[in-house]
Motif scaffolding. Sequence first.
Motif, PDB file in Angstrom:
ATOM      1  N   UNK A 131      10.276  71.099   4.493  1.00 42.71           N
ATOM      2  CA  UNK A 131       9.636  71.199   3.186  1.00 42.71           C
ATOM      3  C   UNK A 131       8.230  71.762   3.334  1.00 42.71           C
ATOM      4  N   UNK A 132       7.757  72.399   2.269  1.00 41.56           N
ATOM      5  CA  UNK A 132       6.377  72.860   2.211  1.00 41.56           C
ATOM      6  C   UNK A 132       5.479  71.698   1.793  1.00 41.56           C
ATOM      7  N   UNK A 133       4.166  71.903   1.834  1.00 40.25           N
ATOM      8  CA  UNK A 133       3.239  70.855   1.434  1.00 40.25           C
ATOM      9  C   UNK A 133       3.424  70.455  -0.026  1.00 40.25           C
ATOM     10  N   UNK A 134       3.874  71.403  -0.853  1.00 37.80           N
ATOM     11  CA  UNK A 134       4.113  71.067  -2.259  1.00 37.80           C
ATOM     12  C   UNK A 134       5.575  70.707  -2.523  1.00 37.80           C
ATOM     13  N   UNK A 135       6.293  70.335  -1.476  1.00 37.65           N
ATOM     14  CA  UNK A 135       7.608  69.722  -1.634  1.00 37.65           C
ATOM     15  C   UNK A 135       8.768  70.648  -1.858  1.00 37.65           C
ATOM     16  N   UNK A 187      22.078  68.951   3.835  1.00 35.90           N
ATOM     17  CA  UNK A 187      21.650  69.617   2.606  1.00 35.90           C
ATOM     18  C   UNK A 187      22.314  69.019   1.386  1.00 35.90           C
ATOM     19  N   UNK A 188      21.515  68.881   0.318  1.00 32.90           N
ATOM     20  CA  UNK A 188      22.061  68.389  -0.934  1.00 32.90           C
ATOM     21  C   UNK A 188      21.253  67.232  -1.490  1.00 32.90           C
ATOM     22  N   UNK A 189      20.363  67.542  -2.451  1.00 32.18           N
ATOM     23  CA  UNK A 189      19.517  66.510  -3.032  1.00 32.18           C
ATOM     24  C   UNK A 189      20.289  65.441  -3.774  1.00 32.18           C
ATOM     25  N   UNK A 190      21.421  65.806  -4.407  1.00 35.67           N
ATOM     26  CA  UNK A 190      22.228  64.814  -5.117  1.00 35.67           C
ATOM     27  C   UNK A 190      22.941  63.889  -4.136  1.00 35.67           C
ATOM     28  N   UNK A 210      11.907  64.764   8.537  1.00 36.23           N
ATOM     29  CA  UNK A 210      11.263  65.750   7.667  1.00 36.23           C
ATOM     30  C   UNK A 210      10.344  66.629   8.503  1.00 36.23           C
ATOM     31  N   UNK A 211      10.572  67.935   8.437  1.00 39.26           N
ATOM     32  CA  UNK A 211       9.617  68.896   8.976  1.00 39.26           C
ATOM     33  C   UNK A 211       8.725  69.328   7.836  1.00 39.26           C
ATOM     34  N   UNK A 212       7.431  69.062   7.958  1.00 41.32           N
ATOM     35  CA  UNK A 212       6.474  69.400   6.917  1.00 41.32           C
ATOM     36  C   UNK A 212       5.693  70.629   7.351  1.00 41.32           C
ATOM     37  N   UNK A 214      13.431  67.266  -2.074  1.00 42.09           N
ATOM     38  CA  UNK A 214      14.346  66.520  -1.218  1.00 42.09           C
ATOM     39  C   UNK A 214      15.472  65.851  -1.991  1.00 42.09           C
ATOM     40  N   UNK A 215      15.138  65.186  -3.094  1.00 41.73           N
ATOM     41  CA  UNK A 215      16.136  64.380  -3.785  1.00 41.73           C
ATOM     42  C   UNK A 215      16.233  64.775  -5.247  1.00 41.73           C
ATOM     43  N   UNK A 216      17.458  64.804  -5.745  1.00 43.15           N
ATOM     44  CA  UNK A 216      17.726  65.174  -7.133  1.00 43.15           C
ATOM     45  C   UNK A 216      18.388  63.994  -7.835  1.00 43.15           C
TER      46      UNK A 216
END
Length: 284
Positions: free
Chosen positions: A48-52, A209-212, A228-230, A243-245
């Motif tokens: 993920x990027x710093x802004x998620x 993969x898959x936020x749901x 998590x790789x940030x 990350x999550x839906x």
Amino acid sequence: MQVAEPNTLLRIFPTPSAHVQLHGLYLSERFAPTGKPSGSFVYANFIASLDGRISLPDAQTLKRTAPRSITNRRDWRLFQELAACADALLTSGRYVRDVPSGLSAQSFPINGKPEYSDLVRSRVSRGQPPQPAVVIVTASLDLPPLLPLVESGRSVFVATGSAAAPYKVAAVEAQGVRVLSVGTGTRAEGGKLIEALARKAHRNIALIGGGEILETLIVDDALDRLYVTLACRMLGGLSFDTLMTGPALERAAQFTLKALHYDAAGGDCDVEQLFAIFDRARAR
């Protein structure tokens, strides 16, 4: 100041800090029994990027994919290592539909390039199949042909709800894919899915993969660890995945930090990044 070698990371936590090798970092992970009835250990991995942002629309296809500005070979190596530790990989129907060149043996880890051959060898030495099973979680069962994946020698499952259309279930099964009915409606439920896979001797289960899917694993208290790789970049964008839906959780899911490593930009990676490992905190 001590200068790190190109393929090393700085371990920040747990202390004391030290330089450690990138290759093999996650292969040394120990997935301890959690006390769950299934005896399974379930983990998820995201960059993920710093802004998620974990995905943004591709400029050419407009389909959401991992942003090229944060993906890199060093994170990809660790992603492959986590896959190599798994008996089964969970992914979404959307991911399968969005594979640019169609499904093949190379659509899922472990990658067939020579630099990852050690991961295949390590699985075989442990008595595992060369590649982990693939589990596609879908409510619609609207999937591309899965036969190429089956013919590659992998075990392939599709997980859905009990209300799935019978003719769609039959079409999937006709390709040699096993369908798991693990939900009371059209959607798969995380807890039931993990129990069904455990009954088939799939104990280490990785969500790739898959936020749901992450949401239902969290709601059913089925997730044990989060990697998590940030990437130290902000990307913006109006259309994106995080990350999550799903709806807000009734109770926040608590995690504790297990490990944190720093990767300086340089060599084959032009982005600074942190590799964080979180364990699910459960009441004892």
